[in-house]
Enzyme design. Structure first.
Site, PDB file in Angstrom:
ATOM      1  N   CYS A 401       3.239  11.139   1.121  1.00 23.50           N
ATOM      2  CA  CYS A 401       2.964  11.524   2.731  1.00 23.50           C
ATOM      3  C   CYS A 401       3.371  13.654   1.206  1.00 23.50           C
ATOM      4  O   CYS A 401       2.380  13.567   0.427  1.00 23.50           O
ATOM      5  CB  CYS A 401       3.770  11.977   3.497  1.00 23.50           C
ATOM      6  SG  CYS A 401       2.834  12.846   4.833  1.00 23.50           S
ATOM      7  N   HIS A 530       2.558   6.035   4.778  1.00 21.45           N
ATOM      8  CA  HIS A 530       3.654   5.502   4.480  1.00 21.45           C
ATOM      9  C   HIS A 530       3.928   4.158   4.652  1.00 21.45           C
ATOM     10  O   HIS A 530       3.455   3.583   5.943  1.00 21.45           O
ATOM     11  CB  HIS A 530       4.410   6.421   5.834  1.00 21.45           C
ATOM     12  CG  HIS A 530       4.549   7.800   6.000  1.00 21.45           C
ATOM     13  ND1 HIS A 530       5.616   7.957   5.986  1.00 21.45           N
ATOM     14  CD2 HIS A 530       3.633   8.817   6.234  1.00 21.45           C
ATOM     15  CE1 HIS A 530       5.670   9.717   5.959  1.00 21.45           C
ATOM     16  NE2 HIS A 530       4.812   9.758   6.207  1.00 21.45           N
ATOM     17  N   GLU A 532       5.839   2.825   4.275  1.00 19.32           N
ATOM     18  CA  GLU A 532       7.654   2.125   4.949  1.00 19.32           C
ATOM     19  C   GLU A 532       7.536   1.245   6.109  1.00 19.32           C
ATOM     20  O   GLU A 532       8.518   0.319   5.960  1.00 19.32           O
ATOM     21  CB  GLU A 532       9.052   3.384   5.014  1.00 19.32           C
ATOM     22  CG  GLU A 532       8.415   4.180   5.525  1.00 19.32           C
ATOM     23  CD  GLU A 532       7.726   5.773   4.472  1.00 19.32           C
ATOM     24  OE1 GLU A 532       8.014   6.273   5.319  1.00 19.32           O
ATOM     25  OE2 GLU A 532       7.172   5.106   3.758  1.00 19.32           O
TER      26      GLU A 532
END
Length: 611
Positions: A401, A530, A532
Site C-alpha cells: 500500500c 493488502h 496479509e
C-alpha cells in the site's frame, strides 16, 4: 440455529477473539458449520476512521467492510469469508433504528433503548447468523458472538440486555454463555487471585446472564483448588472452568481447549448431535500439527517492519500473522524487528541521534524488510529511505500500500532523477506528482470512501518471468483486498518501465498499477493491495512467502523445484544438483550475481551514514 455468546471480565485484551475463534475451530473439526459476529460497543459506524494506536489495525473484508481486527482471527482460524454485517457497532444499531424512525416504521411511538434498540440487536444477530460464510454455501449451524469490552462497561449495557432477552427468544438449549476472565497472580504472593473473576461473574449474573463456561486467562496454569474456589462462588461446575495460560502460539489454543472435552460439552449443552468422537489426535490433527510445527522451528530469520505505528504491535497484526504463516511453511521462526519510520529520517540525527543510529542499525541487520501501509505525512521520508536502502543493497523487500507508493517515489527521485517527486497526499504542489489522489473514492468524508475490498489484479502478458506471478502459481489474474485512495500517476508509467521498474500487475481496466517488481534484484516487490488479509495458517500469502524465501536465499531453488518445497526444508546447504538448478532458474529469470555498478537501477545518491 445455536448461539455461543463470549463475554469478558476484569480487563479487555485477554484474548476473547482467539478463544471465540477456538470454539469455532473445535466445532469445525467436528463437522459443524460455524459463523462469527463481533460486537464493538463504540458509536463509530465502523473501524475505518480509527487511528491504529486507538484500536489496532483496521481489517478489511471482501465486501469492503472496515472492521475490528478480531474478524481477522475468525477468518484465519475458521477459513471462512465474513461480511461487514458480521461486525456490529453501537453506531450501526442506532443509525438503523433512527433511519426506521425517520421513515415512520414505529408509527409515532416513542423510540427507546428497550425495546427498540434491544430488538434491533436481536434481529440483526438472527439475520446475520443465517448467512453462508464458507465455499460450501451451507447455512451455519452455530453462531459465535463476541461482545467487546468487559461486563460492566456502560457502553455495552444495551447489548447485555438484548442477550438477556435473546436467551429466552431462542430457548436455553440453543444459547450458551462463555465468560473469559483474567485470574491475576501477583508476584508478591505467587497466588492466583479469584476475586476479580468472582466480581465479574456476579455482575454478569446480576444483569441476567449466567455463564455456562468460565475461561480463566492467566500467565501460568491455575490449580484444581483455584477452579473449585471459582466454582463455589460463581455457580459453575469445576469441569466447566477452563484454564488457558499463555502459550507459545495462539494456534495451540483450540487443542488446549479441546483437551478439556469442549466439543463433548458443547454437543450436550447445545444438543448438536455430534457423534462419539475419535481420539483427539485424529479429528484435531491439523491443529496439533500446526501448533507443534510453529513451536518447534529451529532456524530463524529476522524481518524488519518499517512502520508508522510501531508503538502498538496490534497495528500490524495481519502482517505479523502472515509472516508467521510463511515462516512456518518453509520451516523458519520469524523474528520481528519493528522500526519506527520517522527515526530513519535525517532530522533525527540532530534531534535524537541515539534513536536514529539504533533504527539504521536494526534495519541493516534484518534479513528482509517490509514497508507497510499507513496514512498522513509523518514517517513517509523514512519509508522512502528504507526503500532506497533495500534497493541499493539488494535486501529482500516487500512494500504494501503506502510502501508500494514510497517505492515509486524513491525510484522517481533517485533513478529517474525527478527532483521533488512525491505523493499529493504529502505534498500537494510537488513538481512531479508520481502518486495522485483517486477523487471518485474520496467524495468529501473520511469513512468508507476509499477503494475497498476484493478487487481483481491482472498480470501483464509481457511479464511471464515475473517472480511474483510465479509465486501466485503463474495465474493470469488474482483477487486481493484493497484499502487506499491514492494511486501511481499513469503519466509516469512509461518512464519508470524504461528504467527497469516494471508494473507487472494492473487492475481490470489496466489503468491502476497494482504490483511492481524490480529487475536484477533478489526480491524487490511492492503491491498496492493488502495481501496479509488473505493469508491463512496453512496457506500463506505468496508475497510474504517470497520474502521469507528470499531472506534466506532460497527463492531461486524454490522456483527451480516448480514452486515446491524440499521435503528436507529447512537445511543449511543444498545439494550440488540444486545449485545447478538454481543457476538455471536465475538465468531464466534474468537474475545475475554480478550487478553492474553503473546500472541506472542501482545508481547511488546521497545516503545517510548508518555507522
Amino acid at each position: 440455529m445455536k448461539y455461543i455468546l463470549v463475554t469478558g471480565g476484569v480487563i479487555s485484551g485477554v484474548g476473547k477473539g482467539v478463544i471465540s475463534s477456538s470454539f469455532g475451530a473445535i466445532l469445525k473439526c467436528c463437522g459443524i458449520e460455524v459463523t462469527s459476529i463481533k460486537i464493538d460497543p463504540y458509536i463509530n459506524l465502523d473501524a475505518g476512521t480509527f487511528s491504529p494506536y486507538e484500536h489496532g489495525e483496521v481489517y478489511v473484508l471482501d465486501d469492503g467492510g472496515e472492521v475490528d481486527l478480531d474478524l481477522g482471527n475468525y477468518e484465519r482460524f475458521l477459513n471462512i469469508t465474513l461480511h461487514r454485517e458480521n461486525n456490529i457497532t453501537t453506531g450501526k444499531i442506532y443509525k438503523h433504528v433512527i433511519d426506521k424512525e425517520r421513515h415512520g416504521d414505529y408509527l409515532g411511538k416513542t423510540v427507546q433503548v428497550v425495546p427498540h434498540i434491544t430488538d434491533a440487536i436481536q434481529e440483526w444477530v438472527e439475520k446475520v447468523a443465517q448467512k453462508p460464510v464458507s465455499d460450501s454455501g451451507k447455512a451455519p449451524q452455530v453462531c459465535i458472538i463476541e461482545l467487546g469490552g468487559i461486563i460492566g462497561d456502560i457502553e455495552s449495557m444495551a447489548f447485555v440486555e438484548a442477550f438477556r432477552q435473546f436467551q429466552f427468544r431462542v430457548k436455553r438449549e440453543n444459547f450458551c454463555v462463555a465468560h473469559v476472565s483474567l485470574v491475576p497472580q501477583p508476584k508478591t504472593t505467587g497466588e492466583h487471585k479469584t476475586k476479580p473473576t468472582q466480581t465479574s461473574v456476579r455482575e454478569l449474573r446480576g444483569l441476567g446472564l449466567s455463564p455456562d463456561i468460565i475461561v480463566c486467562r492467566s500467565e501460568k496454569p491455575i490449580g484444581q483448588s483455584v477452579k473449585e474456589k471459582i466454582s463455589n462462588f460463581c455457580h459453575v461446575a469445576p469441569e466447566q472452568i477452563i484454564s488457558i495460560p499463555d502459550l507459545k502460539s495462539v494456534y495451540q489454543v483450540p487443542v488446549f481447549m479441546e483437551n478439556h472435552g469442549m466439543a463433548e460439552y458443547l454437543s450436550k449443552r447445545l444438543q448438536l448431535g455430534i457423534t462419539p468422537l475419535p481420539p483427539i489426535r485424529k479429528y484435531m490433527r491439523p491443529w496439533i500439527d500446526l501448533g507443534d510445527r510453529m513451536t518447534n522451528l529451529k532456524s530463524e530469520i529476522t524481518i524488519g517492519i518499517v512502520g508508522k505505528y510501531t508503538r502498538l504491535e496490534d497495528s500490524y497484526t495481519s502482517i505479523t500473522k502472515a509472516l508467521k504463516h510463511a515462516g512456518n511453511k518453509v520451516g523458519y521462526h520469524v523474528n520481528l524487528m519493528f522500526i519506527e519510520a520517522s527515526n530513519l529520517e535525517a532530522v533525527m540525527l540532530r534531534d535524537d541521534p541515539v534513536a536514529y543510529h539504533n533504527a539504521w542499525h536494526n534495519l541493516c541487520i534484518c534479513d528482509g524488510v517490509i514497508v507497510p501501509g499507513g496514512f498522513g505525512k509523518r514517517g513517509v521520508e523514512g519509508k522512502i529511505m528504507a526503500c532506497q536502502w533495500c534497493r541499493i543493497n539488494l535486501k529482500p523487500f516487500l512494500g504494501i500500500c503506502l510502501g508500494f507508493q514510497t517505492a515509486v517515489i524513491e525510484y522517481a527521485r533517485n533513478v529517474l532523477n525527478l527532483e521533488g517527486a512525491h505523493s499529493t497526499e504529502v505534498c500537494e504542489d510537488t513538481p512531479h506528482p508520481v502518486v495522485i489522489d483517486m477523487p471518485e473514492h474520496n467524495p468529501g468524508q473520511m469513512g468508507g470512501t476509499m477503494r475497498l475490498g476484493k478487487r481483481t489484479t491482472i498480470f501483464k502478458a509481457s511479464d511471464n518471468n515475473s517472480r511474483i506471478k510465479l509465486l501466485y502459481g503463474n495465474k493470469e489474474q488474482i483477487d486481493e483486498r484493497h484499502r487506499h485512495r491514492y494511486e501511481v500517476n499513469p503519466d509516469y508509467i512509461k518512464r519508470f518501465e524504461e528504467k527497469g521498474l516494471h508494473f507487472v500487475g494492473v487492475d481490470v481496466d489496466q489503468k491502476r498499477m497494482e504490483i511492481l517488481e524490480l529487475e536484477n534484484h533478489p526480491y524487490y516487490v511492492a503491491v498496492q493491495y493488502h495481501p496479509e488479509y488473505l493469508s491463512r495458517p496453512l496457506n500463506p500469502s505468496p508475497p510474504f512467502l517470497g520474502l521469507v524465501l528470499a531472506a534466506k536465499d532460497r527463492l531461486r531453488v524454490y522456483f527451480s523445484r516448480g514452486c515446491k518445497l524440499s521435503p528436507r526444508e529447512p537445511q543449511s546447504d543444498y545439494d550440488s544438483d540444486d545449485v545447478g538448478l538454481e543457476e538455471l532458474t536465475a538465468n531464466k529469470l534474468n537474475i545475475t550475481n554480478d550487478h553492474d555498478d553503473n546500472s541506472s537501477a542501482y545508481s547511488s545518491s546521497s545516503f545517510p551514514e548508518t555507522g
